[in-house]
Design a protein around this motif. Sequence first.
Motif, PDB file in Angstrom:
ATOM      1  N   ALA A 263      35.527  30.521  -9.132  1.00 11.41           N
ATOM      2  CA  ALA A 263      35.993  30.074 -10.446  1.00 11.41           C
ATOM      3  C   ALA A 263      36.175  28.566 -10.534  1.00 11.41           C
ATOM      4  O   ALA A 263      36.104  27.985 -11.614  1.00 11.41           O
ATOM      5  CB  ALA A 263      37.301  30.781 -10.802  1.00 11.41           C
ATOM      6  N   ASP A 264      36.393  27.907  -9.384  1.00 13.15           N
ATOM      7  CA  ASP A 264      36.570  26.452  -9.366  1.00 13.15           C
ATOM      8  C   ASP A 264      35.259  25.690  -9.208  1.00 13.15           C
ATOM      9  O   ASP A 264      35.242  24.474  -9.106  1.00 13.15           O
ATOM     10  CB  ASP A 264      37.534  26.063  -8.243  1.00 13.15           C
ATOM     11  N   GLY A 265      34.124  26.410  -9.177  1.00 11.55           N
ATOM     12  CA  GLY A 265      32.821  25.777  -9.043  1.00 11.55           C
ATOM     13  C   GLY A 265      32.396  25.537  -7.607  1.00 11.55           C
ATOM     14  O   GLY A 265      31.332  24.977  -7.357  1.00 11.55           O
ATOM     15  N   GLU A 266      33.222  25.974  -6.646  1.00 14.30           N
ATOM     16  CA  GLU A 266      32.895  25.776  -5.231  1.00 14.30           C
ATOM     17  C   GLU A 266      32.087  26.959  -4.696  1.00 14.30           C
ATOM     18  O   GLU A 266      32.381  28.114  -4.997  1.00 14.30           O
ATOM     19  CB  GLU A 266      34.169  25.619  -4.406  1.00 14.30           C
ATOM     20  N   ILE A 267      31.084  26.659  -3.889  1.00  9.76           N
ATOM     21  CA  ILE A 267      30.238  27.689  -3.289  1.00  9.76           C
ATOM     22  C   ILE A 267      31.036  28.438  -2.223  1.00  9.76           C
ATOM     23  O   ILE A 267      31.596  27.826  -1.312  1.00  9.76           O
ATOM     24  CB  ILE A 267      28.958  27.073  -2.697  1.00  9.76           C
ATOM     25  N   THR A 268      31.078  29.771  -2.368  1.00 15.61           N
ATOM     26  CA  THR A 268      31.850  30.613  -1.447  1.00 15.61           C
ATOM     27  C   THR A 268      30.970  31.337  -0.428  1.00 15.61           C
ATOM     28  O   THR A 268      31.464  31.754   0.611  1.00 15.61           O
ATOM     29  CB  THR A 268      32.667  31.652  -2.228  1.00 15.61           C
ATOM     30  N   ALA A 269      29.678  31.518  -0.751  1.00 16.00           N
ATOM     31  CA  ALA A 269      28.758  32.198   0.165  1.00 16.00           C
ATOM     32  C   ALA A 269      27.325  31.855  -0.208  1.00 16.00           C
ATOM     33  O   ALA A 269      27.023  31.612  -1.382  1.00 16.00           O
ATOM     34  CB  ALA A 269      28.949  33.714   0.116  1.00 16.00           C
ATOM     35  N   VAL A 270      26.458  31.831   0.801  1.00 14.94           N
ATOM     36  CA  VAL A 270      25.016  31.657   0.592  1.00 14.94           C
ATOM     37  C   VAL A 270      24.323  32.728   1.416  1.00 14.94           C
ATOM     38  O   VAL A 270      24.591  32.872   2.609  1.00 14.94           O
ATOM     39  CB  VAL A 270      24.531  30.255   1.024  1.00 14.94           C
ATOM     40  N   HIS A 271      23.448  33.496   0.763  1.00 13.28           N
ATOM     41  CA  HIS A 271      22.689  34.550   1.444  1.00 13.28           C
ATOM     42  C   HIS A 271      21.202  34.283   1.254  1.00 13.28           C
ATOM     43  O   HIS A 271      20.774  33.783   0.212  1.00 13.28           O
ATOM     44  CB  HIS A 271      23.015  35.933   0.870  1.00 13.28           C
ATOM     45  N   HIS A 272      20.404  34.654   2.254  1.00 10.88           N
ATOM     46  CA  HIS A 272      18.947  34.530   2.209  1.00 10.88           C
ATOM     47  C   HIS A 272      18.385  35.945   2.264  1.00 10.88           C
ATOM     48  O   HIS A 272      18.748  36.716   3.155  1.00 10.88           O
ATOM     49  CB  HIS A 272      18.450  33.715   3.401  1.00 10.88           C
ATOM     50  N   ALA A 273      17.499  36.295   1.307  1.00 13.98           N
ATOM     51  CA  ALA A 273      17.022  37.677   1.224  1.00 13.98           C
ATOM     52  C   ALA A 273      15.520  37.743   0.993  1.00 13.98           C
ATOM     53  O   ALA A 273      14.958  36.937   0.251  1.00 13.98           O
ATOM     54  CB  ALA A 273      17.738  38.399   0.088  1.00 13.98           C
ATOM     55  N   ALA A 274      14.904  38.735   1.625  1.00 18.51           N
ATOM     56  CA  ALA A 274      13.483  39.018   1.456  1.00 18.51           C
ATOM     57  C   ALA A 274      13.322  40.219   0.519  1.00 18.51           C
ATOM     58  O   ALA A 274      14.237  41.035   0.399  1.00 18.51           O
ATOM     59  CB  ALA A 274      12.853  39.316   2.813  1.00 18.51           C
ATOM     60  N   PRO A 275      12.159  40.355  -0.140  1.00 20.95           N
ATOM     61  CA  PRO A 275      11.963  41.463  -1.090  1.00 20.95           C
ATOM     62  C   PRO A 275      12.220  42.842  -0.493  1.00 20.95           C
ATOM     63  O   PRO A 275      12.757  43.712  -1.165  1.00 20.95           O
ATOM     64  CB  PRO A 275      10.503  41.324  -1.511  1.00 20.95           C
TER      65      PRO A 275
END
Length: 148
Positions: free
Chosen positions: A99-111
């Motif tokens: 909600a504060d605009g900060e990135i909380t997680a990043v995931h990398h995904a394949a089809p």
Amino acid sequence: MGLAVLLLLLAAVGGGPQVGTDSEPPDRATLTFVDETGTELGTVDATIAAGFFERYTGLSETDRLGPDAGMVFVYPEAGERTFVMRNMSFPIDMIFVGADGEITAVHHAAPEDDREFSGQARWVIEVNRGYTDAHEIDVGDSVRGLPR
């Protein structure tokens, strides 16, 4: 009641997806990723997915994204969000934003990935796989230009 009938009813009362026409493009937002010092890391031109059906469909009916294109999923409030690679034809990075605009997680995904990808977010941004690595975007960075 069948799904098709439900969709028609929702569209009739204004509850269906807000899809653009040739004369009215879909809503878009320019999102800028910044690190803790305020240095800009990258900018994405994102289609906004704010309605239930837009969020459900996401990029599943998209063949590819441009190099600096994406989709931003908008929710009324922050909460635990879970995404899957339903009917995807290309790999993506999923960026969960609080909600504060900060990135909380990043995931990398394949089809073909059948896992669930979760995180705390008010917004989730999908971009081409490798975008976050190429621009050194990570948890703790922030996003400007998020749609309300």
